[in-house]
Write a protein that holds these residues in place. Structure first.
Motif, mmCIF file in Angstrom:
data_model
loop_
_atom_site.group_PDB
_atom_site.id
_atom_site.type_symbol
_atom_site.label_atom_id
_atom_site.label_comp_id
_atom_site.label_asym_id
_atom_site.label_seq_id
_atom_site.Cartn_x
_atom_site.Cartn_y
_atom_site.Cartn_z
ATOM 1 N N THR A 15 1.448 1.415 4.790
ATOM 2 C CA THR A 15 0.909 0.066 4.867
ATOM 3 C C THR A 15 2.108 -0.866 4.848
ATOM 4 O OG1 THR A 15 -1.124 0.662 3.718
ATOM 5 C CG2 THR A 15 -0.498 -1.651 3.677
ATOM 6 N N GLY A 44 -9.069 3.262 0.158
ATOM 7 C CA GLY A 44 -10.258 2.757 -0.513
ATOM 8 C C GLY A 44 -10.474 1.268 -0.330
ATOM 9 N N GLU A 45 -9.767 0.650 0.630
ATOM 10 C CA GLU A 45 -10.025 -0.773 0.870
ATOM 11 C C GLU A 45 -10.642 -0.970 2.247
ATOM 12 O OE1 GLU A 45 -9.752 -2.716 -2.288
ATOM 13 O OE2 GLU A 45 -9.010 -4.099 -0.804
ATOM 14 N N ILE A 57 3.759 -4.597 4.190
ATOM 15 C CA ILE A 57 3.467 -5.712 3.289
ATOM 16 C C ILE A 57 4.244 -6.957 3.717
ATOM 17 C CG2 ILE A 57 3.514 -6.534 0.902
ATOM 18 C CD1 ILE A 57 1.691 -4.140 1.205
ATOM 19 N N ASP A 90 10.776 -1.802 7.240
ATOM 20 C CA ASP A 90 11.135 -1.786 8.659
ATOM 21 C C ASP A 90 11.790 -3.124 8.946
ATOM 22 O OD1 ASP A 90 9.032 -3.640 8.985
ATOM 23 O OD2 ASP A 90 7.597 -2.054 9.454
ATOM 24 N N LEU A 147 -2.627 2.131 -17.258
ATOM 25 C CA LEU A 147 -2.654 0.757 -16.740
ATOM 26 C C LEU A 147 -1.253 0.294 -16.343
ATOM 27 C CD1 LEU A 147 -5.137 -0.952 -19.244
ATOM 28 C CD2 LEU A 147 -5.570 -0.356 -16.864
ATOM 29 N N GLY A 148 -0.254 0.770 -17.062
ATOM 30 C CA GLY A 148 1.125 0.399 -16.765
ATOM 31 C C GLY A 148 1.797 1.348 -15.786
ATOM 32 N N ARG A 149 1.017 2.248 -15.224
ATOM 33 C CA ARG A 149 1.519 3.242 -14.266
ATOM 34 C C ARG A 149 2.747 3.986 -14.805
ATOM 35 N NH1 ARG A 149 -2.716 1.680 -12.864
ATOM 36 N NH2 ARG A 149 -3.399 1.070 -10.778
ATOM 37 N N TYR A 178 -1.775 -3.483 -10.711
ATOM 38 C CA TYR A 178 -0.826 -3.023 -9.706
ATOM 39 C C TYR A 178 -1.458 -2.994 -8.339
ATOM 40 C CZ TYR A 178 2.645 -1.761 -13.128
ATOM 41 O OH TYR A 178 3.595 -1.820 -14.098
ATOM 42 N N GLU A 207 10.641 -5.912 9.670
ATOM 43 C CA GLU A 207 9.945 -7.123 9.217
ATOM 44 C C GLU A 207 9.325 -7.010 7.831
ATOM 45 O OE1 GLU A 207 6.969 -7.340 12.308
ATOM 46 O OE2 GLU A 207 8.017 -9.028 13.232
ATOM 47 N N CYS A 208 8.922 -5.804 7.469
ATOM 48 C CA CYS A 208 8.034 -5.658 6.310
ATOM 49 C C CYS A 208 8.506 -4.620 5.304
ATOM 50 C CB CYS A 208 6.639 -5.240 6.782
ATOM 51 S SG CYS A 208 5.735 -6.575 7.565
ATOM 52 N N TYR A 209 7.988 -4.769 4.098
ATOM 53 C CA TYR A 209 8.057 -3.700 3.114
ATOM 54 C C TYR A 209 7.081 -2.627 3.587
ATOM 55 C CZ TYR A 209 9.719 -7.595 0.205
ATOM 56 O OH TYR A 209 10.386 -8.682 -0.283
ATOM 57 N N ARG A 210 7.422 -1.371 3.356
ATOM 58 C CA ARG A 210 6.464 -0.308 3.690
ATOM 59 C C ARG A 210 6.093 0.417 2.405
ATOM 60 N NH1 ARG A 210 6.583 0.306 9.496
ATOM 61 N NH2 ARG A 210 4.964 1.872 9.216
ATOM 62 N N VAL A 211 4.802 0.607 2.235
ATOM 63 C CA VAL A 211 4.328 1.294 1.032
ATOM 64 C C VAL A 211 3.358 2.398 1.456
ATOM 65 C CG1 VAL A 211 4.562 -0.783 -0.393
ATOM 66 C CG2 VAL A 211 2.369 -0.279 0.704
ATOM 67 N N PRO A 212 3.147 3.365 0.605
ATOM 68 C CA PRO A 212 2.165 4.403 0.948
ATOM 69 C C PRO A 212 0.822 3.753 1.266
ATOM 70 C CG PRO A 212 3.351 5.003 -1.054
ATOM 71 C CD PRO A 212 3.754 3.606 -0.717
ATOM 72 N N ALA A 213 0.101 4.314 2.222
ATOM 73 C CA ALA A 213 -1.161 3.713 2.671
ATOM 74 C C ALA A 213 -2.068 3.422 1.493
ATOM 75 C CB ALA A 213 -1.850 4.638 3.657
ATOM 76 N N VAL A 214 -2.635 2.227 1.518
ATOM 77 C CA VAL A 214 -3.562 1.835 0.462
ATOM 78 C C VAL A 214 -4.929 2.360 0.838
ATOM 79 C CG1 VAL A 214 -4.560 -0.102 -0.768
ATOM 80 C CG2 VAL A 214 -2.209 -0.224 0.061
ATOM 81 N N LYS A 239 11.500 1.333 0.907
ATOM 82 C CA LYS A 239 11.164 1.649 2.290
ATOM 83 C C LYS A 239 10.811 0.352 3.010
ATOM 84 C CE LYS A 239 8.611 5.187 4.806
ATOM 85 N NZ LYS A 239 7.419 6.014 4.811
ATOM 86 N N ASN A 248 7.629 -12.100 5.970
ATOM 87 C CA ASN A 248 8.709 -12.088 4.968
ATOM 88 C C ASN A 248 9.872 -13.031 5.260
ATOM 89 O OD1 ASN A 248 7.587 -10.061 3.112
ATOM 90 N ND2 ASN A 248 7.743 -8.729 4.901
#
Lengths: 490, 96
Positions: free
Chosen positions: A146, B95-96, A148, B84, B14-16, A84, B86-93, B82, A36
Motif C-alpha cells: 500500500t 480488511g478495509e 502512503i 518509491d 495495543l502498543g504493537r 496504529y 513518491e510514496c512510503y510503501r507499507v505492507p498491504a492494509v 520502504k 508527500n
C-alpha cells in the motif's frame, strides 16, 4: 413483516475546515498536490517537533459550533487518541476527548414536501482534530504494497456528532443537506465530497415493536458513505438487514457489541469491517505538546453577532418578505447565496415576489441545468429578468409568449424590449382587442349559447381563434372581455 | 491495584510490542511497581483541587494561518524502510 420497527440514526460528519495551512504546522492543505510534497517534521511525526494550533482553524470551528447552537465551554483541550495505522505517522491522532470545544447544540430540519414534521436534531458535540493521510492502493504493482501519501495529514477537521435523533432515511438526508448548506453559507468548508472535504459515518439500529415491548438491535457504524445518496441507500439496507438478523438470531443491543460495516454501493450491501475498538483502547490522554484554549464569553458573543444570515433564517425571511411558498424558498436557498441575492433583486425590481420566484426557480434553473452553467455564467442580469417579470405581472405580455421572450433573451443576450421587437411581439391595443372579441362573439352563436347555459369552458375555442387573428392577443384578456360581452347579451 | 500479566499483554498488543514470556514477567513486575508508586497519590485528598490539563499555566498559544516551507519529498521519505519515488510503501492494509 410481522413486527413494525423504527429506524434510529445518528450521523458523524467530518468536515475539512478551509484554512491555508494545517492544524498544527504551516504546510499547505491544498488538495491534489504531488504525493508527500506538503509535509514537515510536525505532520509526519518526527521526534522533537512541536505542534502549534492554527488560530484560523479554531475560529472556523468556533463559528460553526455557534451556528449549530452549541454551548461553548470556556475551557477546552486536546488529547492523543492512540492507534496504529499506516496513514497515521505519529501513532496517535490529536483529537478532543472529554472536554471538546463545543457541545449540546441542535440543527433544525424541515421538509418542504412535508414527509416529516420540522424537528431539531441534537448535536452532541463538535470538536477540532487533525486528519490522517491517505492510503493509495497500488494496482500496478499488484496487491503487495500500500502506498502512503501524507499530504492530508494534519489538515483541520471538525467532527460534528449528532444525537441519534433521525427516524428515517429521508430525515438523515435532509439533515446532511441542511448541515452542508449551513457550512457553505458560513464559508468554513468547501464541503466537496469527491475530494473528501465532507465525510459521513452513520450509526444505525432499529427499535422493533416486539410482543412484550421495544427491542433494540445492536448498533452498527456504517462507513464508506461517499455521497448523500449512499447514506440513504445504506440506511435502508441496514434497517432491513438488522431486522432479518434479529429474526434469525434474536441478537439485541444488550448481548451483542457495536460493529463496523462498510457500504459497498455497487453491490448495494454493507460488509463487516474490523471490530470497533473500545474507546478505552485508544488510551486518550491530554497532549502535553499543546496548551489548553480558553474562550471568554465576550469572544463567543462577538463571533455570534458576526455570523452571516443562515439558511433557515433566509428561508423564513424570503417567505415573509416576498410571500413565496416554503417549497420555493427552499429551492432558492439550496442554490446558494449568489442565487438568493439574484432572486431578491429580481423580486424587488419587478415588484412581484411570487412571479420572480416562479421565474428563477423554473425558467432560470432550467437554463442552468440544461446548459450546465453557474449563475455567474447566466447571460441575463437581475434587472433584465426583473423587467420581463414586470411585463408579465402588469399583464403586458402573457406567460407563453413571455417564455419565448425569455428564451430569446438568453439565446441572444438581449433585454426584453429587444427580444420582443425581434419576435414581433407588441401589446395589443385594448380597443383592437375589444373589436376582435366582439367579432368572435358575433360569429359564434353556438359558443355564446353554451356559455349562457353555464358551460364556461366553451369559451376556450374563442381563445384559439383570437390568437389566429392576432398572435399577441393575451388569452386571459380575451377570456375576460368575451365573458363580459356575453353576459351583457340578452 | 496491582497490574496483572493479562493487563500487560493487552497493553503490549495495543502498543504493537511483541514480548516473550520472560519479558512479560519482568514488565508485569516493573510496570506494577511504577503504577504502585503513582498510586501513592491516592492517599492525598484532592477534593478541593481543580483537575489540571497541562503542567504549565499557559493557554491560547496560536500561530497565524500562513504558509511555511514543507520538506522536499526526498527528505520526507529519507527514513522510510520502504518507499518509491513518491510514496512510503507499507505492507498491504487488509480488511478495509
Amino acid at each position: 413483516m410481522p413486527h413494525s420497527y423504527d429506524l434510529i440514526v445518528g450521523l458523524e460528519v467530518h468536515v475539512q475546515l478551509q484554512t491555508k495551512s494545517k492544524l498544527f504546522c504551516r504546510c499547505s492543505t491544498k488538495f491534489g498536490g504531488p504525493p508527500n510534497t506538503q509535509t514537515c517534521p510536525v505532520c509526519i511525526g518526527m521526534p522533537g517537533s512541536l505542534p502549534v494550533m492554527n488560530r484560523e482553524a479554531f475560529r472556523l470551528g468556533l463559528k460553526t459550533a455557534i451556528a449549530l447552537n452549541c454551548e461553548i465551554p470556556q475551557f477546552t483541550k486536546w488529547d492523543r487518541k492512540q492507534y496504529y495505522y499506516p496513514d497515521l505517522p505519529k501513532g496517535y491522532q490529536i483529537s478532543q476527548y472529554d472536554l471538546p470545544m463545543s457541545q449540546n447544540g441542535w440543527l433544525e430540519i424541515s421538509d418542504p414536501k412535508k414527509e416529516f414534521a420540522a424537528k431539531r436534531i441534537g448535536i452532541i458535540r463538535a470538536h477540532l482534530e487533525e486528519d490522517a493521510g491517505k492510503s493509495l492502493h497500488d494496482e500496478e504493482h499488484g496487491k503487495a504494497d500500500t502506498r502512503i501519501d501524507l499530504n492530508r495529514t494534519g489538515t483541520p477537521l471538525l467532527e460534528i456528532v449528532s444525537a441519534p435523533d433521525m427516524r428515517s432515511t429521508k430525515e438523515a438526508r435532509v439533515y446532511l443537506t441542511q448541515l452542508r448548506l449551513m457550512l457553505l453559507y458560513l464559508g468554513v468548508s468547501d464541503c466537496n465530497m469527491q475530494e473528501g472535504s465532507l465525510r459521513v459515518d452513520a450509526n444505525v439500529n432499529i427499535h422493533i415493536q416486539g410482543p412484550s415491548g421495544k427491542i433494540a438491535t445492536p448498533i452498527v457504524e456504517v462507513k464508506n458513505l461517499n455521497s448523500f445518496r449512499h447514506v440513504e441507500r445504506a440506511l435502508a439496507y441496514e434497517a432491513k438487514r438488522q431486522y432479518d438478523v434479529w429474526e434469525e438470531t434474536g441478537r439485541t443491543i444488550k448481548d451483542y457489541p457495536k460493529q463496523t460495516r462498510g457500504w459497498d454501493d455497487a453491490a448495494g450491501t454493507t460488509l463487516p469491517q474490523r471490530e470497533k475498538e473500545e474507546s478505552a483502547d485508544y488510551r486518550y490522554f491530554p497532549d502535553p505538546d499543546l496548551v489548553p484554549v480558553i474562550t471568554p464569553k465576550a469572544e463567543v458573543e462577538e463571533v455570534r453577532s458576526g455570523l452571516v444570515e443562515l439558511p433557515a433564517a433566509i428561508r423564513s425571511r424570503l417567505e415573509k418578505t416576498y410571500g413565496i411558498s416554503d417549497y420555493d424558498s427552499d429551492v432558492i436557498v439550496l442554490q446558494g447565496l449568489p442565487f438568493v441575492a439574484y432572486f431578491e433583486e429580481v423580486a424587488k425590481l419587478s415588484g412581484d415576489g411570487k412571479k420572480a420566484s416562479n421565474w428563477v426557480t423554473q425558467e432560470l434553473l432550467r437554463i442552468l441545468n440544461d446548459q450546465s452553467i453557474t449563475l455567474e455564467q447566466f447571460p441575463l442580469t437581475a434587472p433584465q429578468l426583473a423587467n420581463l417579470v414586470k411585463l408579465v405581472a402588469g399583464g403586458e405580455i402573457e406567460i407563453t409568449r413571455a417564455k419565448e421572450v425569455f428564451n430569446d433573451m438568453v439565446a441572444n443576450r438581449r433585454d426584453a424590449a429587444a427580444a420582443m421587437s425581434a419576435l414581433g411581439i407588441a401589446k395589443v391595443d385594448s380597443s383592437e382587442l375589444e373589436n376582435i372579441c366582439k367579432e368572435l362573439v358575433a360569429a359564434n352563436p353556438k359558443i355564446v349559447a353554451d356559455v349562457k347555459a353555464g358551460k364556461q369552458q366553451a369559451i376556450g375555442a374563442l381563445l384559439g381563434q383570437a390568437k389566429k387573428r392576432n398572435p399577441n392577443a393575451n388569452p386571459n384578456e380575451v377570456r375576460r372581455i368575451c365573458l363580459e360581452l356575453i353576459a351583457k347579451m340578452p | 491495584m496491582s497490574l496483572t500479566r493479562a493487563d500487560v499483554e493487552k497493553v503490549s498488543l495495543l502498543g504493537r510490542l511483541r514480548l516473550g514470556d520472560a519479558e512479560l514477567d519482568t514488565m508485569t513486575e516493573q510496570m506494577g511497581r511504577i503504577v504502585g508508586y503513582i498510586e501513592q497519590l491516592g492517599e492525598l485528598s484532592t477534593d478541593n483541587v481543580q483537575p489540571m490539563a497541562h503542567a504549565q499555566e499557559m493557554h491560547n498559544v496560536f500561530a497565524d494561518d500562513a504558509l511555511g516551507a514543507s520538506l522536499p519529498r526526498d527528505a520526507a521519505l529519507a527514513n522510510a524502510p520502504k518507499k518509491d519515488a513518491e510514496c512510503y510503501r507499507v505492507p498491504a492494509v487488509l480488511g478495509e
